[in-house]
Scaffold this motif. Structure first.
Motif, PDB file in Angstrom:
ATOM      1  N   VAL A   6       0.833  -1.195   0.000  1.00 48.99           N
ATOM      2  CA  VAL A   6       0.000   0.000   0.000  1.00 48.99           C
ATOM      3  C   VAL A   6       0.871   1.249   0.000  1.00 48.99           C
ATOM      4  CG1 VAL A   6      -1.758   1.319   1.246  1.00 48.99           C
ATOM      5  CG2 VAL A   6      -1.829  -1.186   1.259  1.00 48.99           C
ATOM      6  N   THR A   7       0.610   2.141  -0.950  1.00 50.69           N
ATOM      7  CA  THR A   7       1.284   3.428  -1.008  1.00 50.69           C
ATOM      8  C   THR A   7       0.247   4.517  -0.776  1.00 50.69           C
ATOM      9  OG1 THR A   7       2.840   2.587  -2.658  1.00 50.69           O
ATOM     10  CG2 THR A   7       2.646   4.980  -2.459  1.00 50.69           C
ATOM     11  N   LEU A   8       0.483   5.353   0.231  1.00 51.40           N
ATOM     12  CA  LEU A   8      -0.412   6.480   0.458  1.00 51.40           C
ATOM     13  C   LEU A   8      -0.079   7.578  -0.537  1.00 51.40           C
ATOM     14  CD1 LEU A   8      -0.474   6.636   4.355  1.00 51.40           C
ATOM     15  CD2 LEU A   8      -2.076   5.501   2.805  1.00 51.40           C
ATOM     16  N   LEU A   9      -1.098   8.134  -1.174  1.00 56.07           N
ATOM     17  CA  LEU A   9      -0.890   9.205  -2.142  1.00 56.07           C
ATOM     18  C   LEU A   9      -0.859  10.550  -1.434  1.00 56.07           C
ATOM     19  CD1 LEU A   9      -3.396   8.122  -4.953  1.00 56.07           C
ATOM     20  CD2 LEU A   9      -0.969   7.575  -4.753  1.00 56.07           C
ATOM     21  N   THR A  10      -0.053  11.452  -1.939  1.00 52.19           N
ATOM     22  CA  THR A  10      -0.089  12.822  -1.430  1.00 52.19           C
ATOM     23  C   THR A  10      -1.381  13.471  -1.913  1.00 52.19           C
ATOM     24  OG1 THR A  10       0.962  13.793  -3.374  1.00 52.19           O
ATOM     25  CG2 THR A  10       2.436  12.988  -1.605  1.00 52.19           C
ATOM     26  N   GLU A  11      -1.717  14.611  -1.358  1.00 56.09           N
ATOM     27  CA  GLU A  11      -2.922  15.311  -1.818  1.00 56.09           C
ATOM     28  C   GLU A  11      -2.782  15.698  -3.282  1.00 56.09           C
ATOM     29  OE1 GLU A  11      -5.810  19.024  -0.585  1.00 56.09           O
ATOM     30  OE2 GLU A  11      -4.592  18.065   0.958  1.00 56.09           O
ATOM     31  N   ASP A  12      -1.583  16.153  -3.697  1.00 54.01           N
ATOM     32  CA  ASP A  12      -1.373  16.503  -5.106  1.00 54.01           C
ATOM     33  C   ASP A  12      -1.547  15.283  -6.009  1.00 54.01           C
ATOM     34  OD1 ASP A  12      -0.913  19.177  -4.552  1.00 54.01           O
ATOM     35  OD2 ASP A  12       1.282  18.990  -4.588  1.00 54.01           O
ATOM     36  N   ASP A  13      -0.989  14.140  -5.587  1.00 58.44           N
ATOM     37  CA  ASP A  13      -1.145  12.908  -6.365  1.00 58.44           C
ATOM     38  C   ASP A  13      -2.616  12.489  -6.440  1.00 58.44           C
ATOM     39  OD1 ASP A  13       1.586  12.721  -6.833  1.00 58.44           O
ATOM     40  OD2 ASP A  13       1.932  11.326  -5.165  1.00 58.44           O
ATOM     41  N   SER A  14      -3.340  12.695  -5.353  1.00 55.76           N
ATOM     42  CA  SER A  14      -4.762  12.342  -5.328  1.00 55.76           C
ATOM     43  C   SER A  14      -5.535  13.188  -6.329  1.00 55.76           C
ATOM     44  CB  SER A  14      -5.336  12.530  -3.917  1.00 55.76           C
ATOM     45  OG  SER A  14      -4.739  11.616  -3.011  1.00 55.76           O
ATOM     46  N   TRP A  15      -5.276  14.496  -6.369  1.00 54.09           N
ATOM     47  CA  TRP A  15      -5.959  15.368  -7.329  1.00 54.09           C
ATOM     48  C   TRP A  15      -5.563  15.023  -8.761  1.00 54.09           C
ATOM     49  CZ3 TRP A  15     -10.251  17.585  -6.398  1.00 54.09           C
ATOM     50  CH2 TRP A  15     -10.563  17.999  -5.108  1.00 54.09           C
ATOM     51  N   GLU A  16      -4.299  14.688  -8.955  1.00 54.22           N
ATOM     52  CA  GLU A  16      -3.854  14.287 -10.293  1.00 54.22           C
ATOM     53  C   GLU A  16      -4.635  13.053 -10.753  1.00 54.22           C
ATOM     54  OE1 GLU A  16       0.173  12.553 -12.323  1.00 54.22           O
ATOM     55  OE2 GLU A  16       0.406  14.183 -10.865  1.00 54.22           O
ATOM     56  N   PHE A  17      -4.809  12.085  -9.848  1.00 57.09           N
ATOM     57  CA  PHE A  17      -5.587  10.888 -10.177  1.00 57.09           C
ATOM     58  C   PHE A  17      -7.040  11.264 -10.495  1.00 57.09           C
ATOM     59  CE2 PHE A  17      -8.510   7.553  -8.800  1.00 57.09           C
ATOM     60  CZ  PHE A  17      -8.129   6.538  -9.653  1.00 57.09           C
ATOM     61  N   LEU A  18      -7.654  12.102  -9.657  1.00 53.85           N
ATOM     62  CA  LEU A  18      -9.048  12.492  -9.886  1.00 53.85           C
ATOM     63  C   LEU A  18      -9.240  13.141 -11.251  1.00 53.85           C
ATOM     64  CD1 LEU A  18     -10.064  13.873  -6.374  1.00 53.85           C
ATOM     65  CD2 LEU A  18     -10.911  11.781  -7.485  1.00 53.85           C
ATOM     66  N   ARG A  19      -8.257  13.918 -11.689  1.00 52.87           N
ATOM     67  CA  ARG A  19      -8.369  14.581 -12.996  1.00 52.87           C
ATOM     68  C   ARG A  19      -8.356  13.589 -14.154  1.00 52.87           C
ATOM     69  NH1 ARG A  19      -5.430  18.486 -10.134  1.00 52.87           N
ATOM     70  NH2 ARG A  19      -3.432  17.646 -10.802  1.00 52.87           N
ATOM     71  N   THR A  20      -7.912  12.355 -13.915  1.00 54.64           N
ATOM     72  CA  THR A  20      -7.872  11.349 -14.986  1.00 54.64           C
ATOM     73  C   THR A  20      -9.114  10.462 -15.003  1.00 54.64           C
ATOM     74  OG1 THR A  20      -6.791   9.599 -13.690  1.00 54.64           O
ATOM     75  CG2 THR A  20      -5.359  11.238 -14.783  1.00 54.64           C
ATOM     76  N   GLN A  21     -10.004  10.637 -14.048  1.00 54.40           N
ATOM     77  CA  GLN A  21     -11.191   9.787 -13.928  1.00 54.40           C
ATOM     78  C   GLN A  21     -12.445  10.560 -14.333  1.00 54.40           C
ATOM     79  OE1 GLN A  21     -10.629   6.444 -13.076  1.00 54.40           O
ATOM     80  NE2 GLN A  21      -8.586   7.296 -13.401  1.00 54.40           N
ATOM     81  N   SER A  22     -13.518   9.828 -14.647  1.00 53.52           N
ATOM     82  CA  SER A  22     -14.751  10.501 -15.042  1.00 53.52           C
ATOM     83  C   SER A  22     -15.994   9.973 -14.330  1.00 53.52           C
ATOM     84  CB  SER A  22     -14.949  10.395 -16.558  1.00 53.52           C
ATOM     85  OG  SER A  22     -15.021   9.032 -16.943  1.00 53.52           O
ATOM     86  N   VAL A  23     -15.884   8.853 -13.623  1.00 56.36           N
ATOM     87  CA  VAL A  23     -17.023   8.302 -12.895  1.00 56.36           C
ATOM     88  C   VAL A  23     -16.585   7.985 -11.474  1.00 56.36           C
ATOM     89  CG1 VAL A  23     -18.712   6.414 -12.755  1.00 56.36           C
ATOM     90  CG2 VAL A  23     -18.049   7.331 -14.984  1.00 56.36           C
ATOM     91  N   GLY A  24     -17.415   8.372 -10.518  1.00 53.05           N
ATOM     92  CA  GLY A  24     -17.133   8.100  -9.116  1.00 53.05           C
ATOM     93  C   GLY A  24     -18.426   7.825  -8.377  1.00 53.05           C
ATOM     94  N   ARG A  25     -18.341   7.753  -7.048  1.00 50.64           N
ATOM     95  CA  ARG A  25     -19.501   7.488  -6.222  1.00 50.64           C
ATOM     96  C   ARG A  25     -19.643   8.556  -5.155  1.00 50.64           C
ATOM     97  NH1 ARG A  25     -17.266   3.657  -8.165  1.00 50.64           N
ATOM     98  NH2 ARG A  25     -15.566   3.439  -6.708  1.00 50.64           N
ATOM     99  N   LEU A  26     -20.859   9.091  -5.047  1.00 49.03           N
ATOM    100  CA  LEU A  26     -21.193  10.088  -4.049  1.00 49.03           C
ATOM    101  C   LEU A  26     -21.916   9.384  -2.913  1.00 49.03           C
ATOM    102  CD1 LEU A  26     -21.572  13.139  -3.251  1.00 49.03           C
ATOM    103  CD2 LEU A  26     -23.824  12.933  -4.340  1.00 49.03           C
ATOM    104  N   ALA A  27     -21.428   9.582  -1.676  1.00 48.14           N
ATOM    105  CA  ALA A  27     -22.074   9.000  -0.498  1.00 48.14           C
ATOM    106  C   ALA A  27     -22.712  10.114   0.319  1.00 48.14           C
ATOM    107  CB  ALA A  27     -21.045   8.242   0.348  1.00 48.14           C
ATOM    108  N   THR A  28     -23.995   9.913   0.645  1.00 46.61           N
ATOM    109  CA  THR A  28     -24.739  10.864   1.465  1.00 46.61           C
ATOM    110  C   THR A  28     -25.283  10.127   2.675  1.00 46.61           C
ATOM    111  OG1 THR A  28     -26.838  10.432   0.324  1.00 46.61           O
ATOM    112  CG2 THR A  28     -25.438  12.189  -0.577  1.00 46.61           C
ATOM    113  N   ALA A  29     -25.711  10.872   3.679  1.00 47.77           N
ATOM    114  CA  ALA A  29     -26.348  10.265   4.854  1.00 47.77           C
ATOM    115  C   ALA A  29     -27.408  11.221   5.376  1.00 47.77           C
ATOM    116  CB  ALA A  29     -25.319   9.974   5.935  1.00 47.77           C
ATOM    117  N   VAL A  30     -28.635  10.739   5.409  1.00 49.61           N
ATOM    118  CA  VAL A  30     -29.754  11.537   5.918  1.00 49.61           C
ATOM    119  C   VAL A  30     -30.593  10.632   6.814  1.00 49.61           C
ATOM    120  CG1 VAL A  30     -31.853  12.790   5.294  1.00 49.61           C
ATOM    121  CG2 VAL A  30     -29.798  13.060   3.915  1.00 49.61           C
TER     122      VAL A  30
END
Length: 132
Positions: A6-30
């Protein structure tokens, strides 16, 4: 001596990854009930954007704006996951809408999703896992 898979990503690496993706999951709680919604999204300037239409997702965001969002990618040898926790809100001003549209977000379905939402993060974390 073995190394961790397991490699923890830096915040910059995390944003870089997000910019390459187009579908994700939104979690809500009500009301003590959690829900997860798949969404097309785009990341830009430290914000996650998606479009939706009036319905359950939008109602839940108005009741409780605290959300979690995840995008991931699985390959034969490596899996990557980024989680964004933060506050969701409906975009209303011309400047906000222009910033969101400027991300180039393309919905998975070309339908009437005309409500733009942003998630402003309070926490961003990511990890990459190598198959061992």
């Amino acid at each position: 001596m073995s190394t961790s898979p397991v490699t923890l990503l830096t915040e910059d690496d995390s944003w870089e990854f997000l910019r390459t993706q187009s579908v994700g999951r939104l979690a809500t709680a009500v009301g003590g009930e959690a829900e997860i919604f798949p969404v097309s999204f785009a990341a830009g300037d430290g914000v996650v954007y998606f479009r939706t239409r009036p319905g359950t997702k939008l109602v839940e965001l108005t009741v409780n704006s605290r959300v979690a969002f995840e995008a991931d990618e699985w390959g034969e040898d490596v899996a990557t996951s980024v989680v964004v926790k933060g506050t969701a809100r409906i975009l209303e001003t011309d400047a906000e809408l222009a910033a969101a549209r400027g991300t180039g977000l393309v919905s998975f379905q070309n339908d009437d999703k005309n409500v733009w939402v942003s998630i402003t993060p309070t926490e961003v974390s990511g990890r990459r896992i190598a198959r061992g």
